[in-house]
Scaffold this motif. Structure first.
Motif, PDB file in Angstrom:
ATOM      1  N   VAL A   7     -17.127  23.159  18.337  1.00 52.65           N
ATOM      2  CA  VAL A   7     -15.974  23.359  17.481  1.00 52.65           C
ATOM      3  C   VAL A   7     -15.494  24.812  17.660  1.00 52.65           C
ATOM      4  N   LYS A  52     -27.721  14.619  17.646  1.00 59.83           N
ATOM      5  CA  LYS A  52     -28.034  15.401  16.443  1.00 59.83           C
ATOM      6  C   LYS A  52     -29.255  14.781  15.788  1.00 59.83           C
ATOM      7  N   GLN A  70     -22.145  23.160  16.193  1.00 51.88           N
ATOM      8  CA  GLN A  70     -21.428  22.408  17.221  1.00 51.88           C
ATOM      9  C   GLN A  70     -20.286  21.578  16.643  1.00 51.88           C
ATOM     10  N   ASP A  71     -20.521  20.933  15.504  1.00 56.70           N
ATOM     11  CA  ASP A  71     -19.520  20.021  14.942  1.00 56.70           C
ATOM     12  C   ASP A  71     -18.627  20.664  13.887  1.00 56.70           C
TER      13      ASP A  71
END
Length: 183
Positions: free
Chosen positions: A50, A94, A73-74
């Motif tokens: 992200v 994940k 990451q998200d």
């Protein structure tokens, strides 16, 4: 180049792969890569980050097949654990489960891969924000994480004080992977 913005690197136990963090694709965006000696280019291990995301830390499985990494990451500033194949095959998974609002996985070095390469043990405030507990999750992503510590006293934490950095981590795993000792 291995040295382009390098933060950290680690060879695998069997010595055929080198895993490292670098900002080689975008300045100040640290991602996770692996390569074998002689490869012309490294393989990116983390998933798409992200905006504002980075890989913060990583640990290799003792069998040299997987890498566990902590990244936002998200969602920016929401640190979670992922596992990826060391050769870059497949997509990262994940493994840290769902977090409460404000919760996340501790980033430095608050996670360990078991000597059997089957589980990761980590600290997170995933159930109650700012209450750090000890969790374990399978590296294959076959099940969600489980809490390892007993209920805590009010204001209590695993590794009391809630300090963000430990050296070494505030837990250890026995050589057979059956027992976790923690503060």
């Amino acid at each position: 180049r291995l040295d382009a913005g390098k933060l950290d690197y680690q060879p695998t136990a069997i010595g055929s792969w080198i895993v490292f963090q670098a900002d080689q694709d975008e300045n100040d965006v640290f991602e996770l890569y692996s390569r074998r000696p002689g490869d012309s280019a490294p393989r990116q291990l983390n998933g798409q980050l992200v905006l504002g995301g980075d890989v913060m830390s990583f640990a290799l499985s003792p069998d040299g097949t997987r890498v566990v990494y902590c990244a936002d990451q998200d969602v920016d500033e929401l640190f979670e654990l992922y596992v990826a194949a060391i050769d870059g095959s497949g997509s990262p998974v994940k493994i840290s489960g769902t977090m409460v609002v404000g919760g996340d996985v501790r980033t430095f070095p608050a996670f360990l891969v078991s000597p059997t390469s089957s589980r990761v043990v980590y600290l997170a405030d995933s159930s109650t924000d700012e209450v750090y507990e000890l969790f374990s999750a399978p590296l294959d992503g076959s099940a969600g994480p489980v809490r390892l510590n007993a209920p805590l006293v009010p204001g209590g934490n695993v590794a009391s004080g809630g300090a963000p950095f430990w050296d070494p981590p505030p837990m250890a795993i026995t050589s057979d992977g059956a027992t976790v000792v923690y503060k």
